[in-house]
Design a protein around this motif. Structure first.
Motif, PDB file in Angstrom:
ATOM      1  N   LEU A  95      -7.628  11.255  12.476  1.00  0.00           N
ATOM      2  CA  LEU A  95      -7.497   9.639  12.320  1.00  0.00           C
ATOM      3  C   LEU A  95      -6.551   8.974  13.325  1.00  0.00           C
ATOM      4  O   LEU A  95      -6.521   7.739  13.536  1.00  0.00           O
ATOM      5  N   LEU A  96      -5.481   9.931  13.886  1.00  0.00           N
ATOM      6  CA  LEU A  96      -4.617   9.116  14.885  1.00  0.00           C
ATOM      7  C   LEU A  96      -4.724   9.690  16.145  1.00  0.00           C
ATOM      8  O   LEU A  96      -3.539   9.692  16.783  1.00  0.00           O
ATOM      9  N   ASN A  97      -5.716  10.299  16.722  1.00  0.00           N
ATOM     10  CA  ASN A  97      -5.750  10.815  17.912  1.00  0.00           C
ATOM     11  C   ASN A  97      -4.725  11.650  18.256  1.00  0.00           C
ATOM     12  O   ASN A  97      -4.238  11.916  19.377  1.00  0.00           O
ATOM     13  N   GLY A  98      -4.317  12.503  17.173  1.00  0.00           N
ATOM     14  CA  GLY A  98      -3.298  13.671  17.344  1.00  0.00           C
ATOM     15  C   GLY A  98      -1.837  13.075  17.249  1.00  0.00           C
ATOM     16  O   GLY A  98      -0.976  13.970  17.606  1.00  0.00           O
ATOM     17  N   ASP A  99      -1.612  11.807  17.207  1.00  0.00           N
ATOM     18  CA  ASP A  99      -0.316  11.426  17.589  1.00  0.00           C
ATOM     19  C   ASP A  99       0.583  11.518  15.889  1.00  0.00           C
ATOM     20  O   ASP A  99       0.227  10.583  15.141  1.00  0.00           O
ATOM     21  N   VAL A 100       1.445  12.383  15.805  1.00  0.00           N
ATOM     22  CA  VAL A 100       1.944  12.645  14.507  1.00  0.00           C
ATOM     23  C   VAL A 100       3.347  11.872  14.324  1.00  0.00           C
ATOM     24  O   VAL A 100       3.641  11.606  13.209  1.00  0.00           O
ATOM     25  N   ARG A 159       0.844  -1.228  -0.164  1.00  0.00           N
ATOM     26  CA  ARG A 159       0.160   0.085  -0.005  1.00  0.00           C
ATOM     27  C   ARG A 159       0.902   1.258   0.151  1.00  0.00           C
ATOM     28  O   ARG A 159       1.892   1.390   0.735  1.00  0.00           O
ATOM     29  N   TRP A 160       0.556   2.003  -0.886  1.00  0.00           N
ATOM     30  CA  TRP A 160       1.302   3.297  -0.838  1.00  0.00           C
ATOM     31  C   TRP A 160       0.419   4.405  -0.270  1.00  0.00           C
ATOM     32  O   TRP A 160      -0.823   4.609  -0.737  1.00  0.00           O
ATOM     33  N   ILE A 161       0.856   5.418   0.274  1.00  0.00           N
ATOM     34  CA  ILE A 161       0.261   6.559   1.026  1.00  0.00           C
ATOM     35  C   ILE A 161       0.797   7.982   0.334  1.00  0.00           C
ATOM     36  O   ILE A 161       1.861   7.921   0.358  1.00  0.00           O
ATOM     37  N   GLY A 162       0.064   8.719   0.037  1.00  0.00           N
ATOM     38  CA  GLY A 162       0.280  10.057  -0.277  1.00  0.00           C
ATOM     39  C   GLY A 162      -0.428  11.119   0.594  1.00  0.00           C
ATOM     40  O   GLY A 162      -1.559  11.415   0.561  1.00  0.00           O
ATOM     41  N   LEU A 163       0.264  11.614   1.589  1.00  0.00           N
ATOM     42  CA  LEU A 163      -0.394  12.781   2.472  1.00  0.00           C
ATOM     43  C   LEU A 163      -0.671  14.078   1.888  1.00  0.00           C
ATOM     44  O   LEU A 163       0.407  14.686   1.035  1.00  0.00           O
ATOM     45  N   LEU A 164      -1.840  14.454   1.989  1.00  0.00           N
ATOM     46  CA  LEU A 164      -1.845  16.097   1.579  1.00  0.00           C
ATOM     47  C   LEU A 164      -2.022  17.086   2.861  1.00  0.00           C
ATOM     48  O   LEU A 164      -1.448  18.215   2.665  1.00  0.00           O
ATOM     49  N   GLN A 165      -2.463  16.457   3.861  1.00  0.00           N
ATOM     50  CA  GLN A 165      -2.470  17.372   5.183  1.00  0.00           C
ATOM     51  C   GLN A 165      -2.280  16.474   6.266  1.00  0.00           C
ATOM     52  O   GLN A 165      -2.959  15.890   6.769  1.00  0.00           O
ATOM     53  N   LYS A 166      -0.920  16.413   6.766  1.00  0.00           N
ATOM     54  CA  LYS A 166      -0.242  15.750   7.454  1.00  0.00           C
ATOM     55  C   LYS A 166      -0.692  15.983   8.819  1.00  0.00           C
ATOM     56  O   LYS A 166      -1.245  14.896   9.670  1.00  0.00           O
ATOM     57  N   ARG A 167      -0.841  17.243   9.325  1.00  0.00           N
ATOM     58  CA  ARG A 167      -1.279  17.602  10.624  1.00  0.00           C
ATOM     59  C   ARG A 167      -2.739  17.255  10.792  1.00  0.00           C
ATOM     60  O   ARG A 167      -3.074  16.582  12.001  1.00  0.00           O
TER      61      ARG A 167
END
Length: 370
Positions: free
Chosen positions: A159-164, A145-153
């Protein structure tokens, strides 16, 4: 015990069987249009199963169904040679009937058609263990699976409970400057695509054929989803690549993500042009991220050039971003698959070619409503 296909005039019985044997209130038990689309309107289905049948096997005991196996039939491309294969959507026999051998009968009936490939996409770990011991099957525990982030923060916050830290090595994707005569358009010419696909991409890939009939059925005729399809053309108007993406609303409409389901490019210019279009769509629609599943790296060069990363998982890094959102699932973040390859096809392929298999989430039934 009888094993046969459900007839076209048994739609109500098939939907009832899906509800009682497969899953209560399953979408295929509720949506007749989607059922017909997947198991009857498919252009290869009627060729294999006949106009009077669904591509859905059942086992009958005392006049009622006790087992199911849905079969989506497709043309198979093996580096330019056309064969055919199946993508089963389920293989179900309730526990109280498993002593009857109904499951084995379903499997034997499927193989009577002599498919060259059988793709089981999105299986569970229990099912994977079962396929591991079956001749001709190979289990892929984690489909790339490839991921392309557009809005990281914002992705981390929502989606990740604020855990960067899950995204610490990911940067937001960005377009790459490309001085070329190629251009991308949102239009599709079946004849030009067939000419491009069978002369180029098909000859170096293995997977369910992506000819015009498949593209038209899979993306333009889908009864539930809206897909965006783009083609890349050279200065002579010849197709050099194709990309298909679907925008998915998540979290009750609070955010959107992108599901890239096709990405085929003939050369570096077409790969960059199409990848830049992916970035443009992501930014225009304020997507959190875009993902792409593919069995091999055949399509990864252009995507990686704009910043997509293949997910690297380990015991300490089991999660990048979720793949299931109804509700958000932070535990099951991978997709498993099993693939049967006939001996005839095995003789024609290289087991060490990492840029041959083209199987994406556009195959089987993984990109559909729940």
């Amino acid at each position: 015990m009888e094993v046969r296909l459900f007839r076209r005039d048994e739609t109500d019985l098939l939907q009832l069987s899906i509800d009682t044997l497969w899953a209560k209130n399953h979408v295929l038990s509720r949506d007749k249009q989607l059922l017909n689309y997947m198991f009857y309107d498919n252009p290869v289905s009627q060729e294999i199963f006949g106009e009077e049948n669904y591509g859905f096997l059942g086992t009958w005991l005392d006049g009622r169904p006790i087992g199911l196996m849905g079969l989506m039939a497709f043309d198979l491309n093996v580096k330019g040679m056309k064969k055919f294969g199946f993508a089963p959507t389920n293989w179900i026999v309730p526990p109280e009937y498993r002593h009857t051998g109904a499951g084995l009968l379903l499997m034997r009936e499927m193989f009577k058609w002599n498919p060259s490939v059988v793709l089981n996409l999105g299986i569970t770990s229990n099912v994977a263990r079962m396929y591991t011991g079956m001749g001709g099957y190979h289990v892929l525990p984690d489909v790339p699976r490839w991921i392309g982030l557009l809005q990281k923060r914002k992705t981390a916050e929502m989606l990740l409970n604020g855990d960067v830290k899950f995204l610490r090595f990911y940067q937001e994707i960005t377009a790459v400057y490309n001085q070329t005569t190629y251009h991308v358009e949102r239009r599709f010419d079946p004849e030009r695509w067939n000419a491009c696909y069978w002369a180029t991409f098909a000859k170096r890939s293995i997977g369910f054929a992506r000819g015009a009939s498949f593209i038209n059925w899979r993306y333009f005729q889908h009864p539930s989803f809206t897909y965006q399809l783009f083609t890349c053309m050279d200065d002579k108007g010849n197709y050099q690549g194709l990309m298909v993406l679907r925008i998915e609303s998540i979290l009750g409409g609070q955010a959107k993500i992108g599901r890239l389901v096709e990405f085929m490019a003939n050369d570096q210019d077409s790969a960059i042009c199409l990848a830049n279009k992916v970035v443009e769509i992501g930014n225009e629609n304020e997507l959190l991220f875009i993902d792409f599943y593919c069995f091999s790296s055949i399509s990864s060069w252009g995507l990686e050039s704009v910043g997509f990363k293949r997910v690297l998982k380990s015991e300490s890094d089991k999660l990048v971003v979720p793949t299931r959102f109804q509700p958000i699932d932070l535990e099951t973040t991978h997709m498993m698959a099993a693939l049967y390859v006939s001996k005839d096809v095995q003789k024609k392929i290289s087991l060490i070619d990492d840029q041959a298999w083209y199987i994406t989430k556009g195959d089987a039934d993984q990109d559909r409503p729940n």
